[in-house]
Enzyme design. Structure first.
Site, short mmCIF file in Angstrom:
data_model
loop_
_atom_site.label_atom_id
_atom_site.label_comp_id
_atom_site.label_asym_id
_atom_site.label_seq_id
_atom_site.Cartn_x
_atom_site.Cartn_y
_atom_site.Cartn_z
N HIS A 155 27.39 -5.65 52.33
CA HIS A 155 28.79 -5.20 52.25
C HIS A 155 29.54 -5.92 51.12
O HIS A 155 30.76 -6.12 51.23
CB HIS A 155 29.53 -5.41 53.58
N SER A 276 36.52 -5.46 21.68
CA SER A 276 37.64 -4.53 21.80
C SER A 276 38.34 -4.44 20.46
O SER A 276 38.39 -5.41 19.71
CB SER A 276 38.60 -5.03 22.88
N LYS A 282 37.73 -9.96 24.05
CA LYS A 282 36.87 -9.16 24.94
C LYS A 282 35.40 -9.14 24.54
O LYS A 282 35.05 -9.10 23.37
CB LYS A 282 37.37 -7.70 24.98
N GLU A 289 27.50 0.13 31.25
CA GLU A 289 28.41 1.19 31.72
C GLU A 289 27.92 2.56 31.25
O GLU A 289 27.97 3.54 31.99
CB GLU A 289 29.83 0.95 31.19
#
Ligand code: ARG
Length: 463
Positions: A155, A276, A282, A289
Site C-alpha cells: 500500500h 528544464s 531541475k 516517464e
C-alpha cells in the site's frame, strides 16, 4: 496497370488507390517477401510446374531487387498497393515471362500471411535478445549492491525490510515471464501458410513442406481458410509486448519515485535525464516517464487488432491489412524501451544510505517482534495485539521500536527478554527470512544462482 486489369474497364480513383495501399507499412517486410517468393519459385520448379531456368531467373531477379532495396535505390511507386505487387512488378519488368509465372498457385493472401509470420518471428527474436540483455543488467545490479537494505512496501507504506537485490530480482522474474510470452508468440508464428493460395488451396502439385523448410518454418498450417485469415500470432506478439511494456512501466514508476527528493534512493545518470528550459535546478526522469507513457500506445495496438478481428468472417478480408502497423509499432516500441531501460538501470547510482535510513523508520521490525512472541508460545493473533500496542506507544512517544527499553517490552509481555534488542536489527530481520524465494541473504543467493541458469537458457533461444 493493376494486376487485375483484365476484368476492369477503369483504373481505381487516385485517392482510393493511396487509401487502399499498405506499401508504406509492409515495405518493412521486403526481405521476407523476397524469401517467400524465392522459396515458392524453387518449389514450383522442383515440382515441374515451371521450368528450372524460370526459377533461376526469378531467383536472380529477386536478389537484384533485394540489393536495390537494401541500398535504397529501389524506386517504390506510390501506385503500388503493397510490397508483394511492388516486387512482382519490377521482377516481371526485369526478367519477363519468368517473373510473370511466379504467382502460379499463389495468392497475395497466403503471401502476406507468410511474410507477416516470418517478420513476426524475426521481431520476437530481436525482442528476446533485448529482454535477455536487460535481465542481465538487473542481475548485475542485484549482485553489485548485495546486502543493501531498503524498506519493502505494501500500500506504499513501509512494511518489512528487504534486500535491494531482491527488489531488482522481482523485475528480473517479471521480465523472464515476458521472455516466455515472446517465445510463445514466436512459436505461434512458426508454421507456413504458403500454399493455402487465396483460400482453398490450389490445383497445382505444391510441396508445402519444401517451402516451409526453405523458409525455416517448423511446419505447415493445417487449414487453408484458417491460414489466410489467422492473425493470432500477431495478437500473441501484441500481447507479449503489451505485458512487457506494463512491466517496464511499473519499474519506471518506481524509478521516478526513487529519484524524487522525497525518496532519494537512486540517482539517474545525466545520460538518462533531462533538464528544464526554465528551472535551472531541475533533473527530470523524462525517459522513465516516456516509457510509462508509451505503454498506453502499445496496449492500444493490442486492443486495436482484437477489435479488427472480432467480427471477420472467413476467409481473407481487407480489414486484415490493418494488422501489421500496430504489431510493428508494438514490437519496435518495446525494443526501444528495453534498450533505454537497459542503459538507465546500468548507469543509475544506488544510494544505499538513504534506503537504510528509510528502512529504520515505520516500525519495520513489528512483524518480527510479534514472531518473537509467537515462537515463545503466544498465539500469533495475541502477539499481533501486543506489538500493535507497543507501536501505538512509540507513536505517542515519537520513537521507533528500537527507542523502547527492555523494560518497556517486558511490561508489555513477560515473554520478552534482553535478546529482543538484537531482534530489532535490520540485517538480522532480513537475514532471518530464509523461505525459498524470500528476501534473506541466503535465499537471495539461491535466487541469483537460479537467475543465472535461466538467463543462460534464454540467451540460447533466439538472441
Ligand atoms: N496488402 C494486403 C494486406 O496487407 C495483401 C493481401 C491482399 N489481398 C487481397 N485479396 N486484397 O493484407
Amino acid at each position: 496497370m493493376a494486376l487485375w486489369s483484365g476484368r476492369f474497364e477503369q483504373g481505381v480513383d487516385a485517392f482510393t488507390q493511396r487509401f487502399g495501399a499498405s506499401l508504406p507499412v509492409d515495405k518493412a517486410m521486403y526481405r521476407q517477401d523476397i524469401a517467400g517468393s524465392r522459396a515458392h519459385a524453387n518449389m514450383l520448379a522442383a515440382q515441374g510446374v515451371i521450368a528450372a531456368e524460370d526459377a533461376a531467373a526469378i531467383s536472380e531477379g529477386l536478389s537484384s531487387i533485394e540489393r536495390s532495396i537494401d541500398e535504397g535505390s529501389f524506386a517504390f511507386d506510390v501506385n503500388d498497393e503493397d510490397i508483394h505487387m511492388a516486387v512482382e512488378k519490377v521482377l516481371t519488368a526485369d526478367v519477363g515471362d519468368a517473373g510473370a509465372r511466379l504467382h502460379t498457385g499463389r495468392s497475395r493472401n497466403d503471401q502476406v500471411a507468410t511474410d507477416a509470420r516470418l517478420f513476426a518471428k524475426e521481431l520476437c527474436g530481436e525482442l528476446i535478445a533485448h529482454n535477455v540483455s536487460l535481465r542481465r543488467v538487473l542481475v548485475e545490479k542485484a549482485e553489485e549492491h548485495f546486502g543493501t537494505v531498503m524498506p519493502g512496501y505494501t500500500h506504499m507504506q513501509h512494511a518489512q525490510p528487504v534486500l535491494f537485490s531482491h527488489h531488482m530480482l522481482a523485475y528480473f522474474w517479471m521480465l523472464t515471464r515476458d521472455c516466455v510470452r515472446l517465445k510463445a508468440a514466436y512459436d505461434a508464428a512458426d508454421a507456413s501458410p504458403l500454399g493455402s493460395a487465396a483460400l482453398a488451396g490450389t490445383t497445382y502439385p505444391l510441396d508445402r513442406g519444401m517451402t516451409a523448410a526453405e523458409l525455416g518454418f517448423a511446419g505447415v498450417t493445417e487449414n487453408s481458410l484458417d491460414a489466410v485469415s489467422d492473425r493470432d500470432f500477431l495478437l500473441d506478439l501484441d500481447y507479449a509486448c503489451a505485458v512487457s511494456m506494463m512491466h517496464l512501466s511499473r519499474l519506471c514508476e518506481e524509478i521516478i519515485l526513487w529519484s524524487s527528493s522525497e525518496f532519494g534512493f537512486i540517482t539517474l545518470s545525466d545520460k538518462y535525464s533531462t533538464g528544464s528550459s526554465i528551472m535551472p535546478q531541475k533533473k527530470n526522469p523524462d525517459f522513465a516517464e516516456l516509457i510509462r507513457g508509451k505503454t498506453g500506445r502499445v496496449v492500444g495496438d493490442l486492443v486495436g487488432l482484437l477489435v479488427t478481428m472480432k467480427a471477420l468472417p472467413l476467409a481473407y478480408n481487407k480489414d486484415l491489412q490493418e494488422d501489421k502497423e500496430g504489431a510493428i509499432d508494438a514490437a519496435h516500441t518495446l525494443a526501444d524501451c528495453l534498450v533505454c531501460m537497459d542503459g538507465m538501470i546500468e548507469t543509475m547510482s544506488v544510494n544505499a544510505a538513504a534506503m537504510r535510513e528509510q528502512a529504520k523508520k515505520g516500525f519495520l521490525a513489528a512483524t518480527d517482534v510479534a514472531d518473537y512472541l509467537a515462537k515463545k508460545g503466544m498465539p500469533f493473533r495475541a502477539a499481533h495485539e501486543v506489538v500493535g500496542n507497543l507501536v501505538l506507544m512509540c507513536e505517542k512517544r515519537g520513537c521507533d521500536l528500537d527507542g523502547l527499553s527492555v523494560k518497556d517490552f517486558k511490561a508489555a509481555s513477560d515473554l520478552f527478554d534482553e535478546d529482543i534488542v538484537s531482534e530489532l536489527d535490520l540485517e538480522s530481520i532480513v537475514e532471518a527470512r530464509t523461505t525459498y524465494g524470500g528476501t534473506g541473504h541466503e535465499a537471495v543467493r539461491v535466487q541469483l544462482k537460479r537467475a543465472h541458469e535461466v538467463l543462460e537458457q534464454d540467451a540460447r533461444l533466439h538472441g
